[in-house]
Scaffold this motif. Structure first.
Motif, PDB file in Angstrom:
ATOM      1  N   GLY A 289       0.816  -1.204   0.000  1.00 32.28           N
ATOM      2  CA  GLY A 289       0.000   0.000   0.000  1.00 32.28           C
ATOM      3  C   GLY A 289       0.849   1.253   0.000  1.00 32.28           C
ATOM      4  N   PRO A 290       0.214   2.409  -0.068  1.00 30.27           N
ATOM      5  CA  PRO A 290       0.954   3.667  -0.068  1.00 30.27           C
ATOM      6  C   PRO A 290       1.749   3.854   1.217  1.00 30.27           C
ATOM      7  CG  PRO A 290      -1.398   4.051   0.272  1.00 30.27           C
ATOM      8  CD  PRO A 290      -1.248   2.619  -0.095  1.00 30.27           C
ATOM      9  N   GLY A 291       3.029   4.224   1.065  1.00 29.33           N
ATOM     10  CA  GLY A 291       3.868   4.466   2.234  1.00 29.33           C
ATOM     11  C   GLY A 291       4.362   3.210   2.912  1.00 29.33           C
ATOM     12  N   GLY A 420       4.460  -1.677  -7.285  1.00 27.30           N
ATOM     13  CA  GLY A 420       3.253  -0.901  -7.564  1.00 27.30           C
ATOM     14  C   GLY A 420       2.065  -1.452  -6.811  1.00 27.30           C
ATOM     15  N   ARG A 421       0.919  -0.875  -7.120  1.00 27.46           N
ATOM     16  CA  ARG A 421      -0.331  -1.293  -6.490  1.00 27.46           C
ATOM     17  C   ARG A 421      -1.327  -1.651  -7.573  1.00 27.46           C
ATOM     18  NH1 ARG A 421      -2.172   3.556  -3.577  1.00 27.46           N
ATOM     19  NH2 ARG A 421      -0.557   4.653  -4.711  1.00 27.46           N
ATOM     20  N   ASP A 445       5.126  -9.300  -0.754  1.00 26.93           N
ATOM     21  CA  ASP A 445       4.112  -8.436  -0.147  1.00 26.93           C
ATOM     22  C   ASP A 445       4.718  -7.673   1.025  1.00 26.93           C
ATOM     23  OD1 ASP A 445       1.848  -9.052  -1.767  1.00 26.93           O
ATOM     24  OD2 ASP A 445       1.755 -11.015  -0.790  1.00 26.93           O
ATOM     25  N   LEU A 446       4.247  -6.447   1.220  1.00 25.63           N
ATOM     26  CA  LEU A 446       4.724  -5.610   2.320  1.00 25.63           C
ATOM     27  C   LEU A 446       3.560  -5.297   3.259  1.00 25.63           C
ATOM     28  CD1 LEU A 446       7.095  -3.062   0.538  1.00 25.63           C
ATOM     29  CD2 LEU A 446       7.648  -5.243   1.596  1.00 25.63           C
ATOM     30  N   LEU A 560      -5.776   1.210   2.263  1.00 22.14           N
ATOM     31  CA  LEU A 560      -6.025   2.239   3.266  1.00 22.14           C
ATOM     32  C   LEU A 560      -7.130   1.838   4.233  1.00 22.14           C
ATOM     33  CD1 LEU A 560      -5.777   5.380   0.960  1.00 22.14           C
ATOM     34  CD2 LEU A 560      -4.134   4.673   2.705  1.00 22.14           C
ATOM     35  N   VAL A 561      -8.017   0.946   3.799  1.00 21.88           N
ATOM     36  CA  VAL A 561      -9.091   0.479   4.675  1.00 21.88           C
ATOM     37  C   VAL A 561      -9.133  -1.043   4.654  1.00 21.88           C
ATOM     38  CG1 VAL A 561     -10.525   2.540   4.453  1.00 21.88           C
ATOM     39  CG2 VAL A 561     -10.794   0.669   2.815  1.00 21.88           C
ATOM     40  N   VAL A 562      -9.744  -1.609   5.699  1.00 21.58           N
ATOM     41  CA  VAL A 562      -9.951  -3.062   5.792  1.00 21.58           C
ATOM     42  C   VAL A 562     -11.383  -3.295   6.247  1.00 21.58           C
ATOM     43  CG1 VAL A 562      -7.533  -3.588   6.294  1.00 21.58           C
ATOM     44  CG2 VAL A 562      -9.099  -3.083   8.173  1.00 21.58           C
ATOM     45  N   ARG A 563     -11.848  -4.511   6.094  1.00 22.43           N
ATOM     46  CA  ARG A 563     -13.211  -4.838   6.520  1.00 22.43           C
ATOM     47  C   ARG A 563     -13.299  -4.809   8.044  1.00 22.43           C
ATOM     48  NH1 ARG A 563     -16.188  -6.152   2.271  1.00 22.43           N
ATOM     49  NH2 ARG A 563     -15.173  -6.997   0.395  1.00 22.43           N
TER      50      ARG A 563
END
Length: 731
Positions: A289-291, A420-421, A445-446, A560-563
């Protein structure tokens, strides 16, 4: 005799002087000098008496101004041409038709020479002659002897001082840029530090100082230059440094931070680098993800590439790359081919690839084959590592070529690294991401860092010692995101409850890649909080649930979000804080008020409506009062503590309708009574005003019971309130 033959030279870049044959001329009083300075800065051009009056006195000249100008000019003529007969026409300072002109060769005036040299330097810069430009700029700066027109009064001199001062500062900045480009940062550090002290809000100057300090090995001092500017901007204008400086700061933070964690992912990259150096190609896909630290991981993983004899080329995608076909590959191949001899096949292939790019409106195998030939030429000498970061921004043709190059990793010493994403909106990248693993690509994966690793990142990013509570707060807010950890750590304790502007900028940059509707969805989630249902999300966005599916998918794919049960929550709490808390207060209150009404209209539970009303907090208007009156009984039953606080707040509002005030105050009295809290004031107020006999009897009964409790040894209401500090705080 011309002015030049007479040896007349004029200095305006400092205290004003006129020199003839090496001797200073007595220009006289300050006002006479002001007239001379106006004529000199407009040499060989006519100025009217009105022009000179305005130059010296502006909009408030004395009654004698015109006569004074005549006297000043006459005196200046005698000074400039002492041998002239009083009845003969002047040749240096002439007059006619109510105007005056100073005839002086431009090269005899230092201000004119300064501007000429600036133009010469600009031409040399265009021609690519850095050494010539540097020498010319130094000659221009050597003409200065202080502040321009230093001793001259009047509005015209003030404006010229400002103009020349800006030109001088821009020239000093260009001089610093040249020295930085030539690797001579040590020569200008002290001067730049002095300049930013005199110009504390000039951002370009601060950027140069940051570059000079960083290249001199003083990265912490460079970061302090940024934070000093940031503090001043916030205090004086409520703004923050621009995007260029924010990017510089982010790069410095990354450089100064010690790489922490990601041991398994780092091992994969280093093993692949060792393999390619030994002649075995490979492919790695880094997904995060970003960052999440993709770029930092790549830099750390390839640190030993030069020592192992590998040539590395890298490109970074951005929004422009999508509109410029193959631009990312050009950057990548150019870097990888920098060390090849001039005229080699690889160099010519890069140019061929640029030429072939003209055909990409309809991509053909010719473009692919050109790129493949280029890579074969590069790997003929030694192993090659090609990296494309932020691949999600690459254009369709670049993705086509990049996919084709993967077929070469099985036969050439070639390592391809993609980062990338795979957002759903980017179907081409999504397809590439799904195809490459089948060809032997290793996916890395990060995930978010664990608390122990996150704590180490915070400690490495903050030179000063942070107390354990602050470290814990930063770790919790960033939730394992390395970028947010470093930004928060670098500004810990500086902004109190406010989100640091650098953190806001970092989050907004990560959000900028998303579609508008996805950003709107995330903002809605930020205002809803953690306790909501998808039906609430549909209500506040005014979109039916089926229409939200694709937007929710992109929000989840962004990382940025998860369930979170029936809804979504932010993976990193700081993102919610930015979206919510960085919204101006008036707008924030308005959004919560709007969400409360929409959730209520959609039949949402009262608890979630109350949560929106309290989050603002929302002022009590007619709708709020009516809704509370209609739902007070339910609220008091389900949320007794929150109900006490809210009802006290609402009943104190002056604009509440009388009927609603009576109903809500009665509910407050009942709730306080049930919780064994002082309620006599509220019950007495209702009993004295209500026309409902049953309600009046109920309130009087509450008062009687409370008084009986007091007489029977219970804690009196007044004493309870005094000892508990009032009933507005409920434990």
């Amino acid at each position: 005799m011309t002015a030049e033959r007479g040896g007349l030279r004029i200095r305006l870049l400092g205290p004003v002087h006129a020199v003839r044959d090496g001797a200073d001329l007595a220009l006289g009083s300050a006002h006479r000098k002001a007239v001379f300075a106006a004529l000199a800065t407009n040499a060989n051009r006519c100025l009217s008496r009105e022009d000179l009056v305005n130059a010296v006195w502006g909009d408030d000249p004395p009654a004698s101004a015109t006569g004074n100008i005549y006297t000043y000019v006459s005196t200046l003529r005698r000074v400039l041409e002492p041998d002239r007969d009083r009845w003969s026409a002047g040749r240096v300072l002439t007059s006619g038709g109510g105007s005056y002109c100073l005839h002086v060769a431009e090269e005899a005036i230092d201000a004119c020479r300064f501007e000429t040299l600036r133009e010469d330097a600009r031409r040399l810069r265009t021609a690519g002659d850095a050494a010539g430009e540097l020498a010319t700029i130094r000659a221009a700066l050597a003409l200065w002897h202080g502040e321009a027109l230093a001793d001259i009064p009047g509005p015209y001199a003030d404006s010229q001082r400002l103009r020349f001062g800006e030109l001088r500062l821009a020239t000093v900045e260009r001089h610093a840029e040249l020295l930085l480009d030539l690797g001579r940062s040590e020569e200008i550090v002290a001067e730049l530090e002095e300049l930013i002290a005199r110009h504390p809000l000039r951002q370009h100057l601060h950027g140069l100082a940051m570059r000079a300090l960083a290249r001199a090995g003083r990265r912490e001092a460079a970061l302090e230059v940024y934070h000093g500017l940031e503090r001043r901007l916030i205090e004086e204008s409520g703004t923050e440094p621009g995007p260029v400086l924010r990017r510089q700061r982010a790069e410095l933070v990354e450089e100064t931070a010690v790489f922490v964690g990601r041991d398994e992912q780092l091992r994969i990259l280093r093993d692949a680098l060792t393999d390619v150096a030994a002649g075995h190609g490979g492919s790695i896909w880094i997904d995060g993800g970003p960052g999440s630290g993709k770029s930092a991981l790549i830099a750390e993983g390839l640190r030993d590439a030069g020592r192992l004899g590998c040539r590395v080329g890298s490109g970074v995608g951005d929004e422009l790359a999508q509109r410029m076909p193959l631009s990312v590959l050009f950057e990548c191949f150019d870097m990888a081919g920098e060390s090849l001899p001039e005229g080699s096949d690889a160099i010519s292939f890069v140019e061929s690839l640029r030429t072939a790019a003209e055909l990409v409106a309809d991509p053909t195998m010719a473009v692919v084959e050109t790129a493949r030939s280029l890579v074969r030429a590069m790997t003929a000498e030694r192993a090659v590592v090609l990296v494309i970061d932020d691949l999600q921004w690459a254009d369709e043709t670049s993705l086509l070529v990049w996919h084709a190059l993967h077929r070469l990793t099985g036969e050439l010493p070639l390592l391809l690294i993609s980062a990338g994403r795979t957002l759903p909106a980017n179907r081409n990248l999504h397809l590439l991401r799904s195809v490459l693993p089948s060809g032997g690509t290793r996916v890395v994966d990060l995930p978010p860092l664990g608390d122990e690793e996150a704590t180490a990142v915070v400690r490495s990013a903050q030179a000063g010692a942070l107390d354990p509570r602050t470290v814990a707060d930063v770790v919790a807010a960033a939730a394992g995101n390395p970028s947010y950890l470093r930004h928060l750590a670098a500004t810990a304790g500086e902004y109190g409850a406010d989100v640091p502007p650098t953190v806001v900028a970092a989050v907004n940059e990560h959000l900028s890649v998303l579609a508008d509707e996805t950003r709107h969805l995330l903002r809605a989630i930020a205002f809803l909080g953690d306790d909501y249902a998808v039906s609430d999300l549909a209500a506040v966005t005014c979109r039916p649930l089926p229409a939200l599916v694709r937007t929710v998918e992109e929000a989840l794919a962004s990382g940025l979000v998860v369930r979170n049960g029936p809804g979504l929550r932010f993976r990193h709490p700081i993102v919610r804080r930015v979206l919510h808390d960085a919204t101006p207060t008036a707008l924030r209150v308005m959004v919560h008020r709007e969400f409360a009404e929409k959730i209520a209209a959609a039949g949402g539970p009262p608890e979630r409506v109350v949560a929106q009303l309290q989050a603002g907090p929302v002022p009590v208007d007619r709708w709020v009062g009516q809704w509370l009156a209609a739902n007070a009984e339910t609220i008091c039953e389900r949320l007794p503590e929150a109900a006490v606080e809210m009802l006290r707040h609402v009943t104190a509002q002056p604009y509440l309708e009388p009927r609603a005030r009576e109903t809500l105050t009665a509910h407050l009295a009942r709730l306080l009574f049930r919780r064994n809290l002082p309620a006599e004031a509220e019950a007495g107020w209702v009993a004295a005003r209500t026309e409902d006999a049953d309600v009046r009897a109920e309130m009087r009964w509450i008062i009687a019971v409370l008084r009986h409790r007091g007489s029977a040894g219970y804690l009196p209401a007044a004493s309870y309130a005094e000892q508990s500090g009032g009933v507005s705080v409920i434990h």
